[in-house]
Write a protein that holds these residues in place. Structure first.
Motif, short mmCIF file in Angstrom:
data_model
loop_
_atom_site.label_atom_id
_atom_site.label_comp_id
_atom_site.label_asym_id
_atom_site.label_seq_id
_atom_site.Cartn_x
_atom_site.Cartn_y
_atom_site.Cartn_z
N TYR A 38 167.27 61.69 84.45
CA TYR A 38 167.34 62.98 85.13
C TYR A 38 165.90 63.46 85.34
O TYR A 38 165.09 63.38 84.42
N ASP A 39 165.61 63.95 86.52
CA ASP A 39 164.24 64.38 86.82
C ASP A 39 163.76 65.51 85.90
O ASP A 39 162.58 65.62 85.62
N SER B 193 161.09 64.40 82.57
CA SER B 193 162.42 63.82 82.77
C SER B 193 163.18 63.69 81.45
O SER B 193 162.61 63.77 80.36
N ASN C 205 167.14 70.70 84.00
CA ASN C 205 168.18 71.41 84.76
C ASN C 205 169.05 70.50 85.62
O ASN C 205 169.97 70.97 86.28
N GLU C 206 168.77 69.20 85.62
CA GLU C 206 169.66 68.24 86.30
C GLU C 206 170.83 67.83 85.40
O GLU C 206 171.80 67.22 85.85
#
Ligand code: THU
Length: 162
Positions: free
Chosen positions: A14-15, A141, A18-19
């Motif tokens: 996930y970047d 990330s 909040n992803e």
């Protein structure tokens, strides 16, 4: 005969925090709060770990250092041993780990040390179901691993003792 075999595993990257989905954010937020309570006066490297139990409860731990350095313990083991102590035999669904240093920005996902991998693998092997692992630094990330076994290939477990 000699066989060559490749051992590899998939992760989800996930970047940013909040992803993550809601459950992932909740679990990682608990790890961040735990990290902020770490006792790490010697390394200034604060680690938090949160364990999601099968009943939905989240159990937290952080690194606890000691003036006699080897007497300290990593966040992951503080958390997983507390989980085992509080709920013996209950399955563990996931663990989130996060690290931050007072000296530099940790922008790569924090990797659990070998001893912690071994400690977590004991519970995964016993329950026979994978424990998902979420790894994060302070920023950057987040890596999600599908099981602890992925992080400890060719690991040692109790089956060798039988
Ligand atoms: N530490 C953890 O809490 N977890 C790990 O997986 C790696 C290292 C702690 C131990 C020590 O308090 C500090 O980080 C520096 O090694």
């Amino acid at each position: 005969m000699i066989n060559r075999k490749k051992i590899s595993f998939d992760v989800t990257v996930y970047d940013a925090f909040n992803e993550l989905n809601d459950a992932g954010q909740t679990l990682m937020s608990a790890a961040v709060k735990a990290r902020q309570r770490a006792y790490a006066p010697y390394s200034s490297f604060n680690v938090g770990a949160s364990v999601l139990m099968d009943n939905g409860e989240i159990i937290e731990g952080n690194n606890q250092e000691n003036a006699s350095y080897p007497s300290g313990l990593c966040a992951e083991r503080v958390a997983i041993f507390y989980a085992g102590a509080k709920y013996p035999g209950m399955s563990i669904r996931a663990i989130a780990i996060t690290a931050a240093s007072l000296n530099h920005e940790v922008s790569e996902p924090a990797a659990p040390c070998g001893n912690c991998r071994q400690a977590i693998s004991e519970y995964e092997f016993r329950q026979g179901e994978p424990i998902r692992i979420l790894l994060m630094g302070e920023t950057g990330s987040v890596i999600e691993c599908n099981s602890l076994a992925d992080l400890l290939p060719l690991g040692f477990n109790s089956s060798f003792l039988n």
